[in-house]
Write a protein that holds these residues in place. Structure first.
Motif, PDB file in Angstrom:
ATOM      1  N   GLY A  35      10.287   2.875  -5.605  1.00 27.04           N
ATOM      2  CA  GLY A  35      10.274   1.631  -4.839  1.00 27.04           C
ATOM      3  C   GLY A  35      10.630   1.754  -3.379  1.00 27.04           C
ATOM      4  O   GLY A  35      10.940   0.749  -2.728  1.00 27.04           O
ATOM      5  N   ASN A  60       5.457  -0.472  -1.562  1.00 28.73           N
ATOM      6  CA  ASN A  60       6.293  -1.184  -2.533  1.00 28.73           C
ATOM      7  C   ASN A  60       6.747  -2.529  -1.981  1.00 28.73           C
ATOM      8  O   ASN A  60       6.723  -3.553  -2.679  1.00 28.73           O
ATOM      9  CB  ASN A  60       7.516  -0.356  -2.900  1.00 28.73           C
ATOM     10  CG  ASN A  60       7.181   0.954  -3.560  1.00 28.73           C
ATOM     11  OD1 ASN A  60       7.104   1.968  -2.884  1.00 28.73           O
ATOM     12  ND2 ASN A  60       6.976   0.956  -4.861  1.00 28.73           N
ATOM     13  N   GLN A  61       7.158  -2.537  -0.720  1.00 25.46           N
ATOM     14  CA  GLN A  61       7.679  -3.766  -0.126  1.00 25.46           C
ATOM     15  C   GLN A  61       6.555  -4.788   0.051  1.00 25.46           C
ATOM     16  O   GLN A  61       6.737  -5.992  -0.216  1.00 25.46           O
ATOM     17  CB  GLN A  61       8.339  -3.474   1.230  1.00 25.46           C
ATOM     18  CG  GLN A  61       9.178  -2.205   1.310  1.00 25.46           C
ATOM     19  CD  GLN A  61      10.021  -1.901   0.089  1.00 25.46           C
ATOM     20  OE1 GLN A  61      10.682  -2.784  -0.461  1.00 25.46           O
ATOM     21  NE2 GLN A  61      10.014  -0.638  -0.351  1.00 25.46           N
ATOM     22  N   CYS A  99       3.701  -4.978  -1.623  1.00 18.81           N
ATOM     23  CA  CYS A  99       3.268  -5.477  -2.933  1.00 18.81           C
ATOM     24  C   CYS A  99       4.253  -6.519  -3.458  1.00 18.81           C
ATOM     25  O   CYS A  99       3.835  -7.559  -3.992  1.00 18.81           O
ATOM     26  CB  CYS A  99       3.126  -4.328  -3.924  1.00 18.81           C
ATOM     27  SG  CYS A  99       1.623  -3.355  -3.726  1.00 18.81           S
ATOM     28  N   ARG A 100       5.544  -6.258  -3.313  1.00 17.24           N
ATOM     29  CA  ARG A 100       6.533  -7.235  -3.766  1.00 17.24           C
ATOM     30  C   ARG A 100       6.420  -8.530  -2.980  1.00 17.24           C
ATOM     31  O   ARG A 100       6.444  -9.630  -3.550  1.00 17.24           O
ATOM     32  CB  ARG A 100       7.945  -6.651  -3.626  1.00 17.24           C
ATOM     33  CG  ARG A 100       9.034  -7.589  -4.189  1.00 17.24           C
ATOM     34  CD  ARG A 100      10.423  -6.996  -4.091  1.00 17.24           C
ATOM     35  NE  ARG A 100      10.838  -6.844  -2.700  1.00 17.24           N
ATOM     36  CZ  ARG A 100      10.939  -5.688  -2.071  1.00 17.24           C
ATOM     37  NH1 ARG A 100      10.644  -4.560  -2.697  1.00 17.24           N
ATOM     38  NH2 ARG A 100      11.336  -5.642  -0.816  1.00 17.24           N
ATOM     39  N   GLY A 119       3.064 -10.259  -4.067  1.00 21.52           N
ATOM     40  CA  GLY A 119       2.825 -10.536  -5.476  1.00 21.52           C
ATOM     41  C   GLY A 119       1.803  -9.645  -6.137  1.00 21.52           C
ATOM     42  O   GLY A 119       0.875 -10.139  -6.792  1.00 21.52           O
ATOM     43  N   GLU A 148       1.345  -5.956  -8.604  1.00 25.27           N
ATOM     44  CA  GLU A 148       1.977  -4.968  -9.470  1.00 25.27           C
ATOM     45  C   GLU A 148       1.443  -3.588  -9.107  1.00 25.27           C
ATOM     46  O   GLU A 148       0.251  -3.327  -9.227  1.00 25.27           O
ATOM     47  CB  GLU A 148       1.683  -5.285 -10.935  1.00 25.27           C
ATOM     48  CG  GLU A 148       2.187  -6.649 -11.377  1.00 25.27           C
ATOM     49  CD  GLU A 148       1.791  -6.988 -12.801  1.00 25.27           C
ATOM     50  OE1 GLU A 148       1.306  -6.077 -13.521  1.00 25.27           O
ATOM     51  OE2 GLU A 148       1.953  -8.163 -13.199  1.00 25.27           O
TER      52      GLU A 148
END
Length: 345
Positions: free
Chosen positions: A102, A107-108, A110-111, A114, A116
């Motif tokens: 992460g 990663n950031q 995508c978070r 929204g 996966e």
């Protein structure tokens, strides 16, 4: 019926006739809805176009994104023996571990937007062959990577974000683009992860020798001769997404070049693909023009790993929120459905 796994590269030649196509009836319904929403027609610009695009591929007047999947494919490249990379190939596996823990930009993003995320490492301990000396991959190796890319796609996803990681793969991208679309090799080559002037010249030299060695090939065999496992996997993921009617967000220069051999096979194979952003890598604008693709964003990014595509997911979500959530003139009790009373600003 699933078209995968493919057993021969020749099967790519007939896929365009077997895969789903854009549903113009659903798109027309979405366009009609856009024209009834409480705004001047066309005033949301590309947000309207994106909503209609999604409607045609999802085959529904009100498309949605309930599940966004992001895939980052990683591979290593034999052409690194030519000194085209300022960082060692061990970085590829280290970055895959970073994704899994992460810690990367993707990663950031995508978070935040929204999605996966999954990282798919493709035989990192076995780089492809040096394309200045031999084809980078055999047909069997190309098919294996292509099928692994296809298998990674979630059939339940509503949109697919694609990215890549692989030390040396900006050289691969420039080689693919030059082989597919021609022109001066130097026009396709950028600094990648930070090559100096001498490094850029080594990239140009390696690509020129590779093009000479592998000239006259069809697009699918260009993928095998000059590409890498992550490039073939991206092609497989693009095709599987099409089979499931999942729109695709491609990332920057390397990701777009990875999918470009499919355009060489048949331009229709990329009809369901959007490009998330235009990279500052010099070859990307030239490549987008060749593919007739308009990027969603221009944020001066060049990181790769799917970051520009993930960032553009927020724009795509916004387009659908407006499309689905806004009231029509009739629903809102606003005069002007026939004669818009609101001026565009």
């Amino acid at each position: 019926m699933s078209l995968f796994p493919l057993s021969a590269l020749s099967e790519l030649d007939v896929l365009a006739d077997k895969l789903p196509v854009f549903d113009h009836a659903a798109a027309d319904l979405a366009k009609s809805r856009q024209d009834q929403l409480t705004k001047p027609p066309g005033s949301l610009g590309r947000l309207e176009d994106l909503a209609i695009f999604m409607a045609g591929w999802q085959r529904r007047e009100r498309p949605h994104i309930r599940k966004a999947q992001a895939l980052v494919f990683a591979g290593n490249h034999g052409v690194c023996a030519q000194g085209v990379n300022p960082f060692p190939q061990s970085v590829t596996a280290q970055m895959v571990a970073n994704y899994e823990h992460g810690g990367a930009a993707i990663n950031q993003l995508c978070r935040a937007n929204g999605a996966e995320l999954s990282a798919v490492a493709l035989d990192l301990d076995t780089p492809t062959a040096d394309f200045t000396q031999a084809p980078a991959m055999t047909e069997a190796e190309t098919l294996d990577a292509l099928n692994r890319g296809a298998a990674a796609v979630d059939p339940e996803a509503d949109v697919l974000i694609l990215g890549e990681m692989g030390i040396g793969n900006s050289t691969i991208a420039a080689a693919l683009a030059a082989a597919l679309f021609g022109g001066e090799v130097g026009d396709w080559v950028g600094r990648g992860t930070g090559s100096d002037d001498a490094g850029v010249m080594r990239k140009i030299s390696a690509i020129s020798r590779g093009l000479e060695r592998h000239k006259g090939l069809s697009a699918k065999h260009i993928l095998a001769a000059l590409g890498g496992r992550e490039q073939a996997a991206i092609c497989g993921a693009v095709l599987a997404a099409r089979m499931y009617r999942i729109p695709v967000l491609l990332d920057g220069f390397i990701c777009t070049a990875s999918a470009a051999p499919l355009h060489g096979v048949d331009p229709a194979l990329l009809a369901h693909c959007l490009v998330g952003h235009v990279s500052v890598e010099p070859g990307h604008r030239k490549l987008l023009a060749a593919l007739d693709k308009q990027p969603i964003l221009n944020f001066d990014m060049r990181l790769g790993e799917g970051t520009g595509a993930a960032l553009s997911l927020g724009i795509l979500r916004s387009a659908l929120e407006c499309h689905n959530g806004m009231a029509t003139f009739a629903e809102a009790g606003v005069d002007g459905a026939e004669e818009p009373a609101v001026s565009a600003q």
